[in-house]
Structures are given as structure tokens and as C-alpha cells.
Scaffold this active site. Structure first.
Site, PDB file in Angstrom:
ATOM      1  N   CYS A 142       0.771  -1.226   0.000  1.00 47.86           N
ATOM      2  CA  CYS A 142       0.000   0.000   0.000  1.00 47.86           C
ATOM      3  C   CYS A 142       0.814   1.295   0.000  1.00 47.86           C
ATOM      4  O   CYS A 142       2.033   1.290   0.089  1.00 47.86           O
ATOM      5  CB  CYS A 142      -0.978   0.023   1.173  1.00 47.86           C
ATOM      6  SG  CYS A 142      -1.885  -1.526   1.395  1.00 47.86           S
ATOM      7  N   ARG A 167      -4.530   0.692  -1.690  1.00 41.42           N
ATOM      8  CA  ARG A 167      -4.313  -0.657  -1.169  1.00 41.42           C
ATOM      9  C   ARG A 167      -3.799  -1.637  -2.211  1.00 41.42           C
ATOM     10  O   ARG A 167      -4.331  -1.717  -3.327  1.00 41.42           O
ATOM     11  CB  ARG A 167      -5.616  -1.214  -0.579  1.00 41.42           C
ATOM     12  CG  ARG A 167      -5.387  -2.541   0.147  1.00 41.42           C
ATOM     13  CD  ARG A 167      -6.662  -3.174   0.640  1.00 41.42           C
ATOM     14  NE  ARG A 167      -6.350  -4.367   1.431  1.00 41.42           N
ATOM     15  CZ  ARG A 167      -7.171  -5.380   1.613  1.00 41.42           C
ATOM     16  NH1 ARG A 167      -8.378  -5.361   1.066  1.00 41.42           N
ATOM     17  NH2 ARG A 167      -6.803  -6.434   2.333  1.00 41.42           N
ATOM     18  N   VAL A 176      -3.021  -8.096   0.161  1.00 44.32           N
ATOM     19  CA  VAL A 176      -2.114  -9.229   0.326  1.00 44.32           C
ATOM     20  C   VAL A 176      -2.640 -10.214   1.374  1.00 44.32           C
ATOM     21  O   VAL A 176      -2.594 -11.422   1.181  1.00 44.32           O
ATOM     22  CB  VAL A 176      -0.702  -8.744   0.714  1.00 44.32           C
ATOM     23  CG1 VAL A 176       0.209  -9.905   1.085  1.00 44.32           C
ATOM     24  CG2 VAL A 176      -0.089  -7.955  -0.437  1.00 44.32           C
ATOM     25  N   VAL A 195      16.505 -12.071 -13.742  1.00 37.11           N
ATOM     26  CA  VAL A 195      16.550 -11.133 -14.862  1.00 37.11           C
ATOM     27  C   VAL A 195      17.815 -11.381 -15.672  1.00 37.11           C
ATOM     28  O   VAL A 195      18.859 -11.762 -15.133  1.00 37.11           O
ATOM     29  CB  VAL A 195      16.513  -9.668 -14.359  1.00 37.11           C
ATOM     30  CG1 VAL A 195      17.777  -9.319 -13.579  1.00 37.11           C
ATOM     31  CG2 VAL A 195      16.314  -8.700 -15.519  1.00 37.11           C
TER      32      VAL A 195
END
Length: 605
Positions: A2, A50, A53, A285
Site C-alpha cells: 500500500c 491498497r 495481500v 533477470v
């Protein structure tokens, strides 16, 4: 996770300012893509975005109690919320939801601001208490979650990011000469924010705002205690603390995974997570052609992907490699997005942009990811911990150890600004201030005192900058990144372990290697540190020059900050000459160009 923001004004009716509060809240939409709302009373307004989760239907904010006389906006996660909820329930509190947010709110009702001392997690929250007419701002111990504030004539503005405060007409957009010292000095001065009149709530700190002003209370600091455990006990304690942190941080009601680079830190988390989470998902990555064309450099001895594959095979995770193409990294729209997320000029170029792309790709599959961030600061993993000249220098070791990112940091600034900014004096002053906060034990050897200073500097300065970067790049995609190595119990224990134990086998991160070797392939357990990768495609440097030439042609407003002569010279170089500091300088020029266009600062120097 959040984003939070708010406004307290003791002489202004904020019920007439709901549109302004909504605008402040909207700037944080990327941090909280699932929902948003504001709560407004005459003297206080709170805004919340928000990212759901835990308890997806129940954890809606702003959350109130006692007939709307106490209101909370909260960002982050509390990992011991189940135990705290049981304790509060035994004290008579009743819960309507299964969220950690409600636990924090009821914890405030029970213990006031002292609730912060009971929380294990990463968090930044604000509580307006109508009963006392006070606002309480709280930030976690290590500074994982950001929180800024700015005083006004009759109150205060606050937000998870500077942009939320800047969305209020009362906020100053002035940037003065004093603000540039830290931007260039890179010491992570406590409380520093780029904008005049704005401050960062320091980690481990509570601010209480009333009509009489602001009062600050430090509820946690990195303290010094004697370490009595032997080597075997120390290794076992590290293993236990880290395993518990990983277990606690794998609690969520949404898909989650682990960031896996193939290095010791992320691989350790992957191995520990695989022990408690069947079907673990991992992500890494890479750049197009990077593995085939990899060239060792000053910081990276080997490509990551071979090590990633070994870990994936070892733990049996479901893995995805996010491959970044050079053309993606060069997209001006991406740079603008990253600069907006960072809130600052003079960023890290492709390192930030590729991290954003990685997080964006992960977010398509997962809402939460564990990261190995901060292990180097906790366990002493950076090269300069073991480089005699850097660790004996009377300055911050990461500045004393020369490499492309920190070399000639003032080069791109206008010449008159360089003449007026005494960076050496500023850094020296910050270093002295930081060292003065270190506590020593009686009888410590000179080496132990020296290494205690270095560890303290990393855990109270450098780690905060890197955590901020990780938070900004992840939350700009709506991904929650958790950092088990920042569990304060682990940090306190390892900090107070003598350097002789931290390096008992003559290598970096001896304690961590020993504690997690049982969950790793041998090659990874013994691997040398390799930092986050950077693109090596030579076309990337050429394209940076072309974009910088466009900035010159456009007579960018960034030249209030950036030196034209430096840019002209860099544009005229051959691609082979655009390496190290020059390439990093071009990245900073382009970042400054987009930042000035995005934020429209008023320079006062």
C-alpha cells in the site's frame, strides 16, 4: 503493502479539502492498485491506496475504531500479527477481520505508539486520534517502508512518497543548494529529503504531531551488546533466525515467489523457502545476448544464469527468466516512469530500469516476492569490507572504494554549482556524525572497533538507500517485495557478532555461507559476490549519446542543474569511450531531463 498519505490542519476545515486529499492519494495509485479511499474530519484527512495481500476482503482502509474517533492508514506487513492478535484478544479486543491492519489498530488502542516496539515487520503507518487531537507517524526499524512529512503553518502533510506531499498546494517545490549536497554526496543523511521543508521520518522512530508542534521519539536503534556464543552456536542461531524470518514472510493470501539471481543471498532464501513451500516460483533477470557475450568487469566475475539454473534444479522450483531487450531499456517512456517512481534526478539508469521491468513481469504472475536485499550489509559481503584502503579510509567505505557508479559524482553538474558545493566537507561532516553514534565494548581490538564502525555505517546509512530503491521500483509495479535479511532480530544478532566470527574462514559472509550451505549447490555456496547485472550491449551506450544530443537540441530545463559542456563532450565521444563514469553520467543527464519535466522544481541556487 500500500501507500499512505494525509493532512493535519488545526486551523483549517479539511472537510472542504477532500478533492486535495483525493489528489494526494491518487499519486500513490501504483503502490496500491486494488483500492483507494480517503477519510476526512475537520482537523485531519487520511488517504490510502491498497495492495491487497492478507485478508483480501477485510483489510480495507482507512480503518477506524471507537466510533470513528481513531483512524489508521498503514503500509507494509507485520509478520507476528497472529501472535499479537491472540494477545490482544486475551486482553478483551474483538476483531472483525483477519488482517494485520486491524491488529496494528487495536495494538495502538492498547499500547499507544509503543505498539511499534512489539511489531516484527516492515511498516509505515499513521494514526489520527480525535480524543487527543494528535497524529502519530511510525516507521519500521530498518527503514524498509518509506515515509515523508512536511510542516505547514497549522499542521503537517505526510506521504509514502514525496509526490503525495507535492500534490498539496501548500507544499514547496523549491530545491536549494543545501538539498544538492546529499543528492551528490550519497551518504543517506538521516531525515534528508530533496525538497525544501520536507523531511523523511527516520527508521525506528515515532513522530507525534499536536497543535503545539512535533515531538520525536526513537523506539529502536542499533545497539551494542557482548556476543558470548561460540562459532557453532552462532552459525546455528543465524540459521534459526533466518529460517524463521523466511517462514514468517511466506504468509500471504496471494501468489508469491522469490527473486533469484544465482548469488549466495537470493539462493539462500530460495533454498530455505523451498523447505516450507512446495511448488515455489522463482524469478531472475537477464539481458538479450548477455550470457553468450558476457565480459567480466570490475564488479562482476561471471554471468548469473548458469548459477540460477543450478539452484532451480537443486530446489525444484518453477522458474522464469525475465529477458530484457536493449530497446526496452532505451524507451524514454520507461525512463520517465522510473524517474517518477524514484522521485529523484541522478538515478542509476539501466540498473533501475531493468529492475522495474523485472518487477513488472513478476507482477503478472505474483503479488509478493522475497528478496535477498541487505545480506551484504548484515554479513559484510561487499568488496570494501575486505579492502584495506577502503575500510581504513576516514570516510564511508562505499565512497572510498572506487567504481563506475561512485566515481566523479559531480562531473555532470553545472560548473558554477560544482564550485559552490563543498562535497568533501559535507561527506566528512556526515561521516563524523554517523561514527559518533557507534557504541563500542570495553576491550575491543582496533580491528573489531574498525569493523563495528563499518558494519554500523552500512546498517544505518547504505542499507536505507538500497531499501528505498527496491521499494520504489517494486511498488511502482504493484509488487510487494519482502526482505527477510532485515528481520531486526537477525540484524541485531549478526551486528554484535565479532568480525573474527563473521569472517572465520577468511571469506566474505562466512556466517551466512555456513548457515545455509545445506540448502545450496556447492558452486553457489562458494560463489564470489556479483552485484545486480547491467546491460553490456554496446548499442546501449550509443543510444544514450543520441538521446543526450536530443536533450541538448531541446535546450532542456535540466541545464539549470546539468553542465552543457560535459554533455557536448560526452556526445562527441566514440562508443568505445562511453564506459564506466561517462556512461553513468549520461544516464544521470537523461534522468535529470525527465525529472525536471515531470516535477517542475523551482531551483533557488
Amino acid at each position: 503493502m500500500c501507500g499512505i498519505t494525509g493532512w493535519v490542519a488545526y486551523d483549517t476545515d479539511l472537510t472542504q479539502q477532500q478533492d486535495v486529499l483525493a489528489g494526494m492519494t491518487a499519486t500513490l495509485a501504483a503502490r496500491g492498485p486494488d483500492a483507494g479511499d480517503v477519510w476526512v474530519r475537520p482537523r485531519a484527512g487520511l488517504g490510502h491506496r491498497r495492495l491487497a495481500v492478507i485478508d483480501l476482503p477485510g483489510g480495507v482502509q482507512p480503518m477506524t475504531a471507537l466510533d470513528d474517533t481513531v483512524a489508521l492508514v498503514y503500509s507494509g506487513e507485520v509478520y507476528n500479527f497472529v501472535e499479537l492478535r491472540d494477545e490482544l484478544a486475551a486482553r478483551g479486543h474483538r476483531f472483525r477481520t483477519a488482517s494485520d491492519t486491524e491488529v496494528v489498530l487495536n495494538g495502538y488502542l492498547e499500547w499507544g505508539a509503543a505498539v511499534a516496539e512489539r511489531l516484527n515487520g516492515m511498516f509505515a503507518f499513521a494514526v489520527w486520534d480525535e480524543r487527543s487531537g494528535s497524529l502519530t507517524l511510525v516507521r519500521d526499524r530498518l527503514g524498509v517502508k518509506p515515509l515523508y512529512y512536511a510542516e505547514t503553518r497549522d499542521g503537517v502533510l505526510f506521504g509514502s512518497e514525496a509526490k503525495a506531499i507535492l500534490a498539496n498546494p501548500l507544499a514547496s517545490r523549491k530545491v536549494g543548494l543545501d538539498c544538492l549536497h546529499e543528492l551528490v554526496g550519497q551518504t543517506k543523511a538521516p531525515g534528508w529529503a530533496l525538497w525544501d521543508g520536507m523531511r523523511e521520518v527516520e527508521p525506528g522512530t515515532v513522530l507525534t504531531v499536536t497543535s503545539q508542534g512535533i515531538r520525536e521519539h526513537v523506539y529502536w536503534r542499533l545497539g551494542t551488546t557482548e556476543h558470548l556464543d561460540d562459532q557453532d552456536t552462532t552459525v546455528e542461531t543465524v540459521r534459526s533466525l533466518l529460517s524463521d524470518a523466511v517462514r514468517r514472510q511466506l504468509v500471504a493470501d496471494v501468489p508469491q515467489g522469490v527473486l533469484l539471481s544465482g548469488g549466495l543471498d537470493s539462493s539462500a532464501l530460495t533454498g530455505l523457502a523451498a523447505e516450507v513451500m512446495p511448488g515455489l516460483h522463482t524469478f531472475s533477470v537477464d539481458f538479450t545476448g548477455q550470457e553468450e557475450n558476457f565480459r567480466p568487469d570490475e564488479l562482476r566475475a561471471a554471468s548469473d544464469e548458469a548459477f540460477v539454473r543450478e539452484v532451480v534444479t537443486h530446489v525444484g522450483s518453477t522458474h522464469r527468466t525475465v529477458t530484457v531487450d536493449t530497446r526496452e531499456l532505451l524507451d524514454p517512456a520507461l525512463r520517465r516512469t522510473v524517474v517518477r517512481a524514484w522521485d529523484l534526478p541522478l538515478g542509476l539508469g539501466d540498473i533501475n530500469s531493468s529492475l522495474h521491468l523485472l518487477f513488472r513481469a513478476i507482477r503478472a504472475e505474483s503479488t509478493v516476492a522475497l528478496s535477498g536485499e541487505s545480506a551484504d550489509e548484515v554479513f559484510g559481503g561487499y568488496p570494501w569490507f575486505h579492502h584495506e584502503a577502503a575500510r581504513t579510509a576516514r570516510t564511508f567505505p562505499w565512497l572510498a572504494f572506487a567504481h563506475s557508479i561512485n566515481t566523479d559524482r559531480m562531473a555532470v553538474l553545472r560548473e558554477d554549482l560544482r564550485d559552490r558545493i563543498d562535497i568533501e566537507a559535507y561527506v566528512a561532516d556526515q561521516y563524523a556524525t554517523a561514527v559518533a553514534r557507534v557504541e563500542f565494548l570495553d576491550g575491543e581490538s582496533e580491528l573489531e572497533r574498525q569493523m563495528r564502525v563499518i558494519c554500523h555505517l552500512h546498517l544505518t546509512r547504505l542499507v536505507r538507500a538500497l531499501l528505498d530503491r527496491k521499494d520504489r521500483m517494486s511498488m511502482s509495479t504493484g509488487l510487494e517485495v519482502r526482505v527477510p535479511f532485515c528481520d531486526h532480530r537477525l540484524v541485531e544478532y549478526v551486528y554484535n557478532t565479532p568480525w573474527a566470527l563473521k569472517s572465520f574462514d577468511g571469506r566474505e559472509k562466512s556466517l551466512l555461507r555456513a548457515a545455509v550451505r545445506h540448502v545450496l549447490p556447492v558452486s553457489v555456496a562458494d560463489r564470489l559476490k556479483s552485484p545486480y547485472p547491467s546491460v553490456q550491449d554496446t548499442k546501449y551506450a550509443t543510444a544514450l549519446q543520441s538521446q543526450a544530443a536530443e536533450v541538448l537540441a531541446a535546450d532542456s530545463a535540466a541545464f539549470a542543474l546539468v553542465d552543457r559542456g560535459w554533455v557536448r563532450a560526452a556526445v562527441a565521444l566514440t562508443p568505445e569511450e562511453i564506459t564506466g563514469p561517462r556512461r553513468q553520467g549520461l544516464e544521470r543527464v537523461l534522468d535529470a531531463h525527465h525529472w525536471v519535466q515531470e516535477y517542475r522544481p523551482e531551483f533557488t541556487f
